[in-house]
Structures are given as structure tokens and as C-alpha cells.
Design a protein around this motif. Structure first.
Motif, PDB file in Angstrom:
ATOM      1  N   LEU A 100       1.124  -0.037  -7.318  1.00 47.85           N
ATOM      2  CA  LEU A 100       2.111  -0.852  -6.615  1.00 47.85           C
ATOM      3  C   LEU A 100       1.518  -1.603  -5.431  1.00 47.85           C
ATOM      4  O   LEU A 100       2.220  -2.396  -4.781  1.00 47.85           O
ATOM      5  CB  LEU A 100       3.270   0.024  -6.144  1.00 47.85           C
ATOM      6  N   GLY A 101       0.243  -1.355  -5.104  1.00 47.63           N
ATOM      7  CA  GLY A 101      -0.407  -2.054  -3.996  1.00 47.63           C
ATOM      8  C   GLY A 101      -0.115  -1.458  -2.639  1.00 47.63           C
ATOM      9  O   GLY A 101      -0.055  -2.181  -1.625  1.00 47.63           O
ATOM     10  N   ALA A 102       0.033  -0.134  -2.556  1.00 46.30           N
ATOM     11  CA  ALA A 102       0.376   0.532  -1.305  1.00 46.30           C
ATOM     12  C   ALA A 102      -0.754   0.438  -0.285  1.00 46.30           C
ATOM     13  O   ALA A 102      -1.936   0.351  -0.636  1.00 46.30           O
ATOM     14  CB  ALA A 102       0.716   2.002  -1.567  1.00 46.30           C
ATOM     15  N   THR A 103      -0.363   0.465   0.986  1.00 47.60           N
ATOM     16  CA  THR A 103      -1.332   0.503   2.087  1.00 47.60           C
ATOM     17  C   THR A 103      -1.121   1.777   2.899  1.00 47.60           C
ATOM     18  O   THR A 103      -0.001   2.277   3.020  1.00 47.60           O
ATOM     19  CB  THR A 103      -1.186  -0.714   3.009  1.00 47.60           C
ATOM     20  N   PRO A 146      -5.973  -0.656   2.230  1.00 42.08           N
ATOM     21  CA  PRO A 146      -5.382  -0.433   0.902  1.00 42.08           C
ATOM     22  C   PRO A 146      -5.577   1.018   0.480  1.00 42.08           C
ATOM     23  O   PRO A 146      -6.656   1.588   0.678  1.00 42.08           O
ATOM     24  CB  PRO A 146      -6.175  -1.393   0.005  1.00 42.08           C
ATOM     25  N   LEU A 147      -4.550   1.605  -0.090  1.00 42.38           N
ATOM     26  CA  LEU A 147      -4.630   3.019  -0.456  1.00 42.38           C
ATOM     27  C   LEU A 147      -5.815   3.286  -1.378  1.00 42.38           C
ATOM     28  O   LEU A 147      -6.488   4.313  -1.244  1.00 42.38           O
ATOM     29  CB  LEU A 147      -3.328   3.455  -1.125  1.00 42.38           C
ATOM     30  N   GLU A 148      -6.103   2.377  -2.296  1.00 36.31           N
ATOM     31  CA  GLU A 148      -7.205   2.596  -3.240  1.00 36.31           C
ATOM     32  C   GLU A 148      -8.550   2.726  -2.526  1.00 36.31           C
ATOM     33  O   GLU A 148      -9.456   3.401  -3.021  1.00 36.31           O
ATOM     34  CB  GLU A 148      -7.263   1.466  -4.256  1.00 36.31           C
ATOM     35  N   ASP A 149      -8.696   2.078  -1.343  1.00 34.41           N
ATOM     36  CA  ASP A 149      -9.967   2.124  -0.613  1.00 34.41           C
ATOM     37  C   ASP A 149     -10.139   3.420   0.169  1.00 34.41           C
ATOM     38  O   ASP A 149     -11.241   3.696   0.673  1.00 34.41           O
ATOM     39  CB  ASP A 149     -10.075   0.937   0.346  1.00 34.41           C
ATOM     40  N   PHE A 150      -9.072   4.192   0.301  1.00 34.72           N
ATOM     41  CA  PHE A 150      -9.155   5.463   1.025  1.00 34.72           C
ATOM     42  C   PHE A 150      -9.995   6.480   0.261  1.00 34.72           C
ATOM     43  O   PHE A 150     -10.679   7.300   0.850  1.00 34.72           O
ATOM     44  CB  PHE A 150      -7.745   6.000   1.256  1.00 34.72           C
ATOM     45  N   PHE A 204      -6.188  10.827  11.247  1.00 38.06           N
ATOM     46  CA  PHE A 204      -5.192  11.490  10.410  1.00 38.06           C
ATOM     47  C   PHE A 204      -4.259  10.447   9.827  1.00 38.06           C
ATOM     48  O   PHE A 204      -4.073   9.352  10.380  1.00 38.06           O
ATOM     49  CB  PHE A 204      -4.397  12.531  11.198  1.00 38.06           C
ATOM     50  N   VAL A 205      -3.671  10.763   8.678  1.00 36.48           N
ATOM     51  CA  VAL A 205      -2.730   9.873   8.012  1.00 36.48           C
ATOM     52  C   VAL A 205      -1.392   9.921   8.743  1.00 36.48           C
ATOM     53  O   VAL A 205      -0.886  10.994   9.080  1.00 36.48           O
ATOM     54  CB  VAL A 205      -2.543  10.295   6.538  1.00 36.48           C
ATOM     55  N   THR A 206      -0.815   8.737   9.000  1.00 33.80           N
ATOM     56  CA  THR A 206       0.512   8.690   9.621  1.00 33.80           C
ATOM     57  C   THR A 206       1.592   8.164   8.688  1.00 33.80           C
ATOM     58  O   THR A 206       2.782   8.387   8.929  1.00 33.80           O
ATOM     59  CB  THR A 206       0.499   7.809  10.890  1.00 33.80           C
ATOM     60  N   GLY A 207       1.197   7.454   7.618  1.00 36.99           N
ATOM     61  CA  GLY A 207       2.213   6.975   6.695  1.00 36.99           C
ATOM     62  C   GLY A 207       1.625   6.100   5.612  1.00 36.99           C
ATOM     63  O   GLY A 207       0.438   5.755   5.631  1.00 36.99           O
ATOM     64  N   VAL A 208       2.465   5.755   4.655  1.00 39.83           N
ATOM     65  CA  VAL A 208       2.065   4.873   3.561  1.00 39.83           C
ATOM     66  C   VAL A 208       3.201   3.884   3.320  1.00 39.83           C
ATOM     67  O   VAL A 208       4.382   4.251   3.346  1.00 39.83           O
ATOM     68  CB  VAL A 208       1.734   5.671   2.276  1.00 39.83           C
ATOM     69  N   PHE A 209       2.822   2.604   3.132  1.00 41.28           N
ATOM     70  CA  PHE A 209       3.814   1.577   2.832  1.00 41.28           C
ATOM     71  C   PHE A 209       3.701   1.196   1.367  1.00 41.28           C
ATOM     72  O   PHE A 209       2.624   0.840   0.882  1.00 41.28           O
ATOM     73  CB  PHE A 209       3.623   0.337   3.700  1.00 41.28           C
ATOM     74  N   VAL A 210       4.830   1.276   0.663  1.00 43.57           N
ATOM     75  CA  VAL A 210       4.867   1.013  -0.775  1.00 43.57           C
ATOM     76  C   VAL A 210       5.656  -0.269  -1.013  1.00 43.57           C
ATOM     77  O   VAL A 210       6.866  -0.306  -0.765  1.00 43.57           O
ATOM     78  CB  VAL A 210       5.525   2.178  -1.540  1.00 43.57           C
ATOM     79  N   PRO A 211       5.002  -1.344  -1.491  1.00 44.84           N
ATOM     80  CA  PRO A 211       5.727  -2.597  -1.728  1.00 44.84           C
ATOM     81  C   PRO A 211       6.767  -2.451  -2.843  1.00 44.84           C
ATOM     82  O   PRO A 211       6.561  -1.729  -3.818  1.00 44.84           O
ATOM     83  CB  PRO A 211       4.621  -3.579  -2.146  1.00 44.84           C
ATOM     84  N   ARG A 212       7.856  -3.167  -2.675  1.00 43.38           N
ATOM     85  CA  ARG A 212       8.892  -3.199  -3.706  1.00 43.38           C
ATOM     86  C   ARG A 212       8.477  -4.210  -4.784  1.00 43.38           C
ATOM     87  O   ARG A 212       8.077  -5.340  -4.451  1.00 43.38           O
ATOM     88  CB  ARG A 212      10.222  -3.616  -3.094  1.00 43.38           C
ATOM     89  N   PRO A 213       8.509  -3.831  -6.062  1.00 42.47           N
ATOM     90  CA  PRO A 213       8.140  -4.797  -7.106  1.00 42.47           C
ATOM     91  C   PRO A 213       8.997  -6.057  -7.038  1.00 42.47           C
ATOM     92  O   PRO A 213      10.207  -5.990  -6.804  1.00 42.47           O
ATOM     93  CB  PRO A 213       8.383  -4.021  -8.410  1.00 42.47           C
TER      94      PRO A 213
END
Length: 493
Positions: free
Chosen positions: A319-322, A335-339, A353-362
Motif C-alpha cells: 500500500l506504500g506505507a511510511t 518508506p516502510l520497505e526501506d526499514f 524507536f518506531v512511533t507510528g506508520v502511515f498507511v495510504p488509502r487506495p
């Protein structure tokens, strides 16, 4: 700064100073208090024999949730009410769920029975549940019985759990809420010394300062993974920082462009919002662990632990999350994939530390599908997890994002297949072959106890074909899609 943890048990305030960093709720009950109704089974949060109920204030309401006490750290129940099977009977009278289990023959050897009772206790107090066998089996998916058989247990649940709560816990609900308010504060907790401690800050700045001082500490959110380090790997974890009391870190914010999930937001707390993004995501969430795991486990924890098979990262990557990360110097996003760099390695500085993730709406012209393949339908780790997002114009794919879990040392995109599918027509399956072939070069899967390398590759290709078929809108392919949407609507209701 507070040097105690505080919780309610049997209506009384319990205050402890001598809490070891890795002491579990189960060990506290059985070894310290001698309350042995709660059983130890698998020791890893799978069988449910150790289930207890934890009551917390959620938006002013008292909510009871089931947790696996074998992997729940004792410090994590600060500010809550702990309820065990010993607490249910009132003046010698069995609780309604206990009485139903006895009357309907829901117990034979009885070893698993306390865990079932406590899960049913939380169902008894849950609001808005539709009376059905499916509702019961979903709720009890994390409780295993080897000898009774599930039919009488389900009958007991249907008999006792779907009327308004009318027990001692409901009668003294106002009193319990007031006591919980009184023991809830914004003080940081620190038990121990600089060499060995259990700590629980209440602000992100406090966490950043403490973690910079102790970068060798273990960060814990739901403990559904770290708990197994303790019970199965027998790791010594002298420094534990629990994130569950940090204000705002459990946020779930829906926006027109997507969904922001805070690092300590549990699967249960964001289930309705994630299903609104995609019915497939809602169905995936339902199959992650058990009820006990989902009320404790967090999306942020599933990402931060870097598992190559973690259920959520492939779907969120597609979904392209960050991802948001922070330390005492500030925050950054990537980008989540680069983590995920390599097996066991993530792009995270020593004190980040991780604080959150943003998930784009399709977008309206994007089609998203995800599938989890595992040996058991419920409460099992994926053998292969596949997620697909196709951007479509005039029935042709103009962009594809494909990610798999279980196929490499990290959750990984299938970039060769993505490129090969550009221009493919959803109306012409003969144009899909290039993508199917390219997938062979995108991964070199391994063989392990969950699946062979050959099975994984064939399954990955089959899932890609399935996603393309469903995206094409063929009538047969829509059966599963409609079922997923109905399930998502039920959860939202």
C-alpha cells in the motif's frame, strides 16, 4: 517518578515495588500469591490455558479483555484490574459462565477450563456482540481443548454470554471505574537500578531520554513476541522499557488520504479503521494471532521486531506505507520497505524507536488484495503472505506494487514482476505471463518447518494469479471478495 506498580485484584489495591523486569503475570499468580487456578500450558501464548482478564478504562468505559498471562509482563498491568478464575464466584455462587460450562458439560480433564472461563468472561462483558456460533468461535480461537470437544463449550457461551452483564463486576462497575481513575497517573515508572530495571515512561520525550541513556534496553509494547524470548529462549533481559503508558503513542487517526497507526495501537484498537481501508486488511487482521494476542499485540511491534514473516508489513508495503522513527535528536520518516535491510537488520539507529506508520488509502482506480497462507486458518504464522496493489486505467495495469512475506530474509517487493505487469490487460490473461515468469527471479525462498522452497514459490505465483483474477472482476473470483466485505461490515457494525 514512581517506584511501584499499582493494580486492582479482587477489588483491592495491590502495590508492588519488587517487580523483576521479566516477571510474568502467570508467575506472579502461581509463585507469589499461590493462586493456581490459572494454568501454564504452552508458555508461548498459543493454547489459552493461562488466560486472565484485564480491565482498563477505554474512553471512560470499563473494558475487560483476555490476555495470555504466560507472556504478559507483570509491570504491564499497572493501572488495570486483574481478574482471574478465583475472582468470579460470588458468595459461593458460580459466575453465569461457570454455571453454563458445568451445566452443559464443557469440561473433562479441566486443565484448559480456567482459560476458557476467562475468555468467556470477557465475551460476557463485551458490548455489541451478535449472538452466533461464529462470534463465539472467533472469540475462543486462542483457547485450545484436547479432550472435551468444542461443541459443549460453544453451547455454554451461547447460553450465557449474550445478555446484559449481570454479575458482581457489573454491579460494582462504577466503584471499579473510580478506583482505576485514582491509580491512573502521568508519573513515569522506574523499578530497579541502572543495571536492571522495569521502566514505563509516559511521554515520547521521556522515552527518548531514557532510551538514549540505556540503548541496550528492550522496548516492549504488547510482549507477544518478547514474551517468547523470556519463556522459550530463556533470554536474560535486565532492562525493559514498556511503552504502553506513553500518551498519544496509541493513536489511530483516519484521514481522507489514509490511516495513521501509533506504535502502541493494538490490532483490536485499529481493526475497524483498517477494515475501512480494505476488506482484505480487515480479514487479515482477524487472522493475526488470537483474541488474546490482538488485544495486546501492536502493529508497531510487528514492524519493529523485523520478522521476515510478519503478517502486516507485506500488506502495508504494497500500500506504500511510511514509517515514523524518533530519538532524542528528532524524528524522521522513510518508506516502510526501506526499514528492512536484511534478516535481523533494520534501518534504525541505536537509540531510535518506531512511533507510528502511515498507511495510504487506495485510490478509486487502485485495486488491493492480500492473502495469508498458513497451516492453520486461525492463530498461525504465515508460510506465505502476499499483498498486491494494482493501479488500473481502461482495464490496463499502469502501476503495480507487490510484496511478500516468508519468501526472503525480509518482507520484500517483487520489483521484477511489478515492472513486467505494466501494460498488462486485466481482460486478457495471456498478458499476465510476463509477470508470473518474472516472479521466479524476484525471490529465492528457503525451506523450513512451515513450507518448502518449492511450495512457497508455487504458492506465491498462484497468489499473484488469484489477485489478477479478482482484479479482473470475473464472477467466480468475486465470491471471496464479497465475503470479505460482509465480514468487514460486521466488524464495523
Amino acid at each position: 517518578m514512581r517506584d511501584t506498580i499499582r493494580f486492582l485484584k479482587g477489588g483491592e489495591l495491590i502495590e508492588l515495588t519488587d517487580v523483576k523486569p521479566t516477571e510474568t503475570v502467570l508467575d506472579y499468580l502461581r509463585l507469589r500469591t499461590g493462586q493456581k487456578g490459572t494454568k501454564e500450558g504452552c508458555g508461548e501464548g498459543d493454547c489459552g490455558a493461562c488466560t486472565v482478564a484485564v480491565g482498563r478504562l477505554v474512553e471512560g468505559k470499563l473494558v475487560y479483555q483476555p490476555v495470555n498471562s504466560c507472556i504478559q509482563l507483570l509491570g504491564m498491568i499497572d493501572g488495570a484490574e486483574l481478574v482471574t478464575v478465583e475472582d468470579l464466584a460470588e458468595d459461593g455462587r458460580l459466575h453465569p459462565v461457570q454455571r453454563a460450562m458445568a451445566d452443559l458439560h464443557g469440561s473433562q480433564c479441566g486443565f484448559c477450563t480456567p482459560g476458557f472461563i476467562m475468555s468467556l468472561f470477557t465475551l460476557y462483558h463485551a458490548e455489541g456482540q451478535t449472538k452466533s456460533r461464529k462470534a463465539v468461535t472467533d472469540w475462543l480461537a486462542g483457547n485450545l481443548c484436547r479432550c472435551t470437544g468444542y461443541r459443549p463449550i460453544i453451547d455454554a457461551a451461547l447460553e450465557s454470554c449474550f445478555d446484559s452483564a449481570d454479575d458482581a463486576f457489573a454491579w460494582r462497575g462504577n466503584e471499579t471505574r473510580e478506583k482505576l481513575r485514582q491509580i491512573t497517573d502521568s508519573s513515569d515508572i522506574f523499578l530497579g537500578d541502572s543495571e536492571s530495571f522495569f521502566a514505563s515512561p509516559t511521554s515520547i520525550d521521556g522515552l527518548a531520554a531514557l532510551y538514549r541513556q540505556h540503548p541496550d534496553a528492550t522496548l516492549v509494547s504488547g510482549a507477544t513476541d518478547v514474551g517468547l524470548w523470556i519463556t522459550k529462549q530463556l533470554r536474560e533481559l535486565p532492562k525493559v522499557i514498556w511503552l504502553g503508558r506513553i500518551f498519544g503513542l496509541d493513536r489511530v487517526e483516519e484521514t481522507p488520504s489514509g490511516l495513521l497507526i501509533g506504535a502502541t495501537a493494538t490490532y483490536v484498537s485499529c481493526e475497524a479503521a483498517i477494515a475501512d481501508l480494505s476488506p482484505d486488511l480487515g480479514e487479515l487482521w482477524r487472522r493475526i494471532g488470537s483474541k488474546q494476542v490482538r488485544v495486546s499485540g501492536t502493529v508497531g511491534g510487528n514492524i519493529a521486531n523485523g520478522s521476515p514473516i510478519g503478517d502486516t508489513p507485506p500488506a502495508l508495503i504494497a500500500l506504500g506505507a511510511t514509517l515514523e522513527l524518533q530519538n532524542a535528536d528528532g524524528s524522521r520518516t522513510l518508506p516502510l520497505e526501506d526499514f528492512f535491510i536484511d534478516y535481523g537488520r533494520q534501518d534504525r539507529k541505536e537509540d531510535e524507536f518506531v512511533t507510528g506508520v502511515f498507511v495510504p488509502r487506495p485510490d478509486p482506480n487502485q485495486i488491493f488484495r492480500c492473502y495469508k497462507i498458513s497451516k492453520r486458518f486461525d492463530q498461525d504464522i504465515s508460510a506465505v503472505m502476499g499483498a498486491f496493489r494494482f493501479t488500473v486505467m481502461d482495464s490496463r495495469i499502469t502501476e503495480a506494487r507487490i510484496a511478500y512475506g516468508g519468501m526472503a530474509g525480509t518482507p520484500k517487493r517483487a520489483k521484477g514482476a511489478e515492472t513486467a505487469l505494466i501494460g498488462a490487460s486485466l481482460e486478457d490473461p495471456s498478458t499476465w505471463g510476463a509477470g508470473m515468469k518474472a516472479l521466479l527471479a524476484d525471490y529465492t525462498p528457503m525451506t523450513d518447518m512451515r513450507a518448502s522452497a518449492g511450495y512457497r514459490m508455487e504458492t506465491a505465483r498462484a497468489l499473484l494469479a488469484k489477485a489478477l483474477m479478482e482484479a479482473s472482476g470475473t464472477e467466480a473470483a468475486q465470491v471471496r471478495v464479497l465475503a470479505a466485505r460482509e465480514a468487514a461490515d460486521d466488524r464495523a457494525a
